[in-house]
Design a protein around this motif. Structure first.
Motif, PDB file in Angstrom:
ATOM      1  N   VAL A  55       0.848  -1.188   0.000  1.00 32.83           N
ATOM      2  CA  VAL A  55       0.000   0.000   0.000  1.00 32.83           C
ATOM      3  C   VAL A  55       0.889   1.246   0.000  1.00 32.83           C
ATOM      4  N   ASP A  56       0.548   2.189  -0.838  1.00 40.02           N
ATOM      5  CA  ASP A  56       1.238   3.485  -0.907  1.00 40.02           C
ATOM      6  C   ASP A  56       2.688   3.385  -1.353  1.00 40.02           C
ATOM      7  N   GLY A  57       2.972   2.495  -2.290  1.00 38.00           N
ATOM      8  CA  GLY A  57       4.329   2.410  -2.808  1.00 38.00           C
ATOM      9  C   GLY A  57       4.625   1.054  -3.402  1.00 38.00           C
ATOM     10  N   ASN A  58       5.914   0.687  -3.364  1.00 39.33           N
ATOM     11  CA  ASN A  58       6.367  -0.592  -3.908  1.00 39.33           C
ATOM     12  C   ASN A  58       7.391  -1.195  -2.954  1.00 39.33           C
ATOM     13  N   GLY A  59       8.019  -2.284  -3.375  1.00 40.60           N
ATOM     14  CA  GLY A  59       8.968  -2.969  -2.505  1.00 40.60           C
ATOM     15  C   GLY A  59      10.132  -2.102  -2.072  1.00 40.60           C
ATOM     16  N   GLU A  60      10.633  -1.277  -2.993  1.00 41.31           N
ATOM     17  CA  GLU A  60      11.716  -0.363  -2.637  1.00 41.31           C
ATOM     18  C   GLU A  60      11.277   0.577  -1.523  1.00 41.31           C
ATOM     19  N   ASP A  61      10.031   1.078  -1.622  1.00 43.13           N
ATOM     20  CA  ASP A  61       9.492   1.986  -0.606  1.00 43.13           C
ATOM     21  C   ASP A  61       9.331   1.263   0.738  1.00 43.13           C
ATOM     22  N   VAL A  62       8.916   0.006   0.700  1.00 39.52           N
ATOM     23  CA  VAL A  62       8.774  -0.766   1.938  1.00 39.52           C
ATOM     24  C   VAL A  62      10.129  -0.880   2.628  1.00 39.52           C
ATOM     25  N   LEU A  63      11.168  -1.189   1.854  1.00 39.11           N
ATOM     26  CA  LEU A  63      12.512  -1.338   2.427  1.00 39.11           C
ATOM     27  C   LEU A  63      13.029  -0.033   3.030  1.00 39.11           C
ATOM     28  N   LEU A  94      24.468 -17.422   0.235  1.00 39.53           N
ATOM     29  CA  LEU A  94      25.050 -18.711   0.615  1.00 39.53           C
ATOM     30  C   LEU A  94      25.314 -19.585  -0.607  1.00 39.53           C
ATOM     31  N   TYR A  95      24.410 -19.537  -1.576  1.00 40.82           N
ATOM     32  CA  TYR A  95      24.521 -20.362  -2.777  1.00 40.82           C
ATOM     33  C   TYR A  95      25.155 -19.637  -3.962  1.00 40.82           C
ATOM     34  N   GLY A  96      25.581 -18.409  -3.770  1.00 44.77           N
ATOM     35  CA  GLY A  96      26.197 -17.669  -4.863  1.00 44.77           C
ATOM     36  C   GLY A  96      25.249 -17.376  -6.010  1.00 44.77           C
ATOM     37  N   VAL A  97      24.003 -17.158  -5.691  1.00 43.36           N
ATOM     38  CA  VAL A  97      22.971 -16.907  -6.699  1.00 43.36           C
ATOM     39  C   VAL A  97      23.222 -15.583  -7.420  1.00 43.36           C
ATOM     40  N   GLU A  98      23.113 -15.625  -8.734  1.00 44.56           N
ATOM     41  CA  GLU A  98      23.214 -14.417  -9.549  1.00 44.56           C
ATOM     42  C   GLU A  98      21.903 -14.084 -10.251  1.00 44.56           C
ATOM     43  N   THR A  99      20.981 -15.076 -10.306  1.00 46.81           N
ATOM     44  CA  THR A  99      19.714 -14.916 -11.013  1.00 46.81           C
ATOM     45  C   THR A  99      18.592 -15.514 -10.181  1.00 46.81           C
ATOM     46  N   GLY A 128       8.091  -6.347  -5.841  1.00 49.40           N
ATOM     47  CA  GLY A 128       7.782  -6.804  -4.503  1.00 49.40           C
ATOM     48  C   GLY A 128       8.984  -6.582  -3.595  1.00 49.40           C
ATOM     49  N   VAL A 129       8.810  -6.812  -2.315  1.00 47.25           N
ATOM     50  CA  VAL A 129       9.848  -6.523  -1.321  1.00 47.25           C
ATOM     51  C   VAL A 129      11.102  -7.376  -1.559  1.00 47.25           C
ATOM     52  N   THR A 130      10.938  -8.675  -1.748  1.00 47.38           N
ATOM     53  CA  THR A 130      12.088  -9.555  -1.974  1.00 47.38           C
ATOM     54  C   THR A 130      12.763  -9.238  -3.301  1.00 47.38           C
ATOM     55  N   ALA A 131      11.980  -9.057  -4.351  1.00 48.22           N
ATOM     56  CA  ALA A 131      12.557  -8.716  -5.658  1.00 48.22           C
ATOM     57  C   ALA A 131      13.364  -7.426  -5.558  1.00 48.22           C
ATOM     58  N   LEU A 134      16.702  -8.157  -3.663  1.00 55.28           N
ATOM     59  CA  LEU A 134      17.633  -8.927  -4.489  1.00 55.28           C
ATOM     60  C   LEU A 134      18.237  -8.053  -5.588  1.00 55.28           C
ATOM     61  N   LYS A 135      17.416  -7.249  -6.240  1.00 60.40           N
ATOM     62  CA  LYS A 135      17.916  -6.354  -7.285  1.00 60.40           C
ATOM     63  C   LYS A 135      18.924  -5.360  -6.707  1.00 60.40           C
ATOM     64  N   LYS A 136      18.608  -4.832  -5.540  1.00 62.61           N
ATOM     65  CA  LYS A 136      19.503  -3.878  -4.879  1.00 62.61           C
ATOM     66  C   LYS A 136      20.871  -4.510  -4.627  1.00 62.61           C
ATOM     67  N   GLU A 137      20.878  -5.805  -4.387  1.00 64.61           N
ATOM     68  CA  GLU A 137      22.118  -6.533  -4.101  1.00 64.61           C
ATOM     69  C   GLU A 137      22.784  -7.077  -5.373  1.00 64.61           C
ATOM     70  N   GLY A 138      22.278  -6.692  -6.538  1.00 58.50           N
ATOM     71  CA  GLY A 138      22.914  -7.048  -7.798  1.00 58.50           C
ATOM     72  C   GLY A 138      22.491  -8.379  -8.403  1.00 58.50           C
TER      73      GLY A 138
END
Length: 152
Positions: A55-63, A94-99, A128-131, A134-138
Motif C-alpha cells: 500500500v502506498d508504494g512498492n517494494g523499494e518503498d517498503v525497504l 550462501l549459494y552464490g545466486v546471480e539470477t 515486490g519486497v524480496t525482488a 535482491l535487485k539492490k544486491e545485484g
C-alpha cells in the motif's frame, strides 16, 4: 544456481495454500540448477494466509519504511515481508545466486508489476519486497512470464 519461488516448482506455499507449478521451471529444479524459497514463509507467515498487497508504494518503498504491506483485513504485515526478503537474500548469498525467477505480481516476488494495494486486482509498476532487495544486491530478477529469454 538459480533462486526460484517455491510455488513455481509446485510447492503449496501460496497465500491460498496452492501453487503455481510451471513445467519449465520444475525442469530447472530437477536438473539441480535451482534452490527454492518462499519469502513469505521465511518471514514467518503461515500457509494459508490472508492475501497481502503493498500500500502506498512498492517494494523499494517498503525497504525504506515509506510504504507498508497490508493484508486484506487491514493488518500490517510489513515486518514479515522484510524479514522474508532478508532471509531470502541470505540463502541467495550462501549459494552464490546471480539470477532469480520469482512469482509475478506478488507483494514479495513481483518483478516490474505488482498489485496496487486496493485488493481489486489492479496493477501498478514496481517490485515486490524480496525482488527489490535482491535487485539492490545485484541479483538479476525475472518472473515466470519473462525468464526464458535470459536463462540458458
Amino acid at each position: 544456481m538459480i533462486l526460484i519461488s517455491a510455488c513455481l516448482a509446485g510447492v503449496n506455499c501460496r497465500y491460498d495454500g496452492g501453487n503455481n507449478k510451471n513445467k519449465e521451471i520444475l525442469k530447472l529444479v530437477k536438473e539441480k540448477k535451482a534452490i527454492l524459497v518462499c519469502p513469505e514463509q521465511l518471514g514467518g507467515l503461515p500457509t494459508s494466509r490472508i492475501p497481502c498487497e503493498i500500500v502506498d508504494g512498492n517494494g523499494e518503498d517498503v525497504l525504506m519504511n515509506k510504504a507498508k504491506v497490508m493484508d486484506k483485513n487491514g493488518e500490517d504485515k510489513t515486518l514479515h515481508f522484510i524479514k522474508g526478503a532478508q532471509e531470502t537474500l541470505k540463502i541467495a548469498k550462501l549459494y552464490g545466486v546471480e539470477t532469480a525467477i520469482l512469482k509475478a505480481r506478488s507483494p514479495s516476488c513481483g518483478c516490474g508489476i505488482i498489485y496496487d494495494g486496493s485488493f481489486l486486482g489492479n496493477k501498478k509498476e514496481g517490485n515486490g519486497v524480496t525482488a527489490a532487495l535482491l535487485k539492490k544486491e545485484g541479483i538479476r530478477v525475472f518472473d515466470e512470464e519473462n525468464f526464458k529469454e535470459y536463462i540458458k
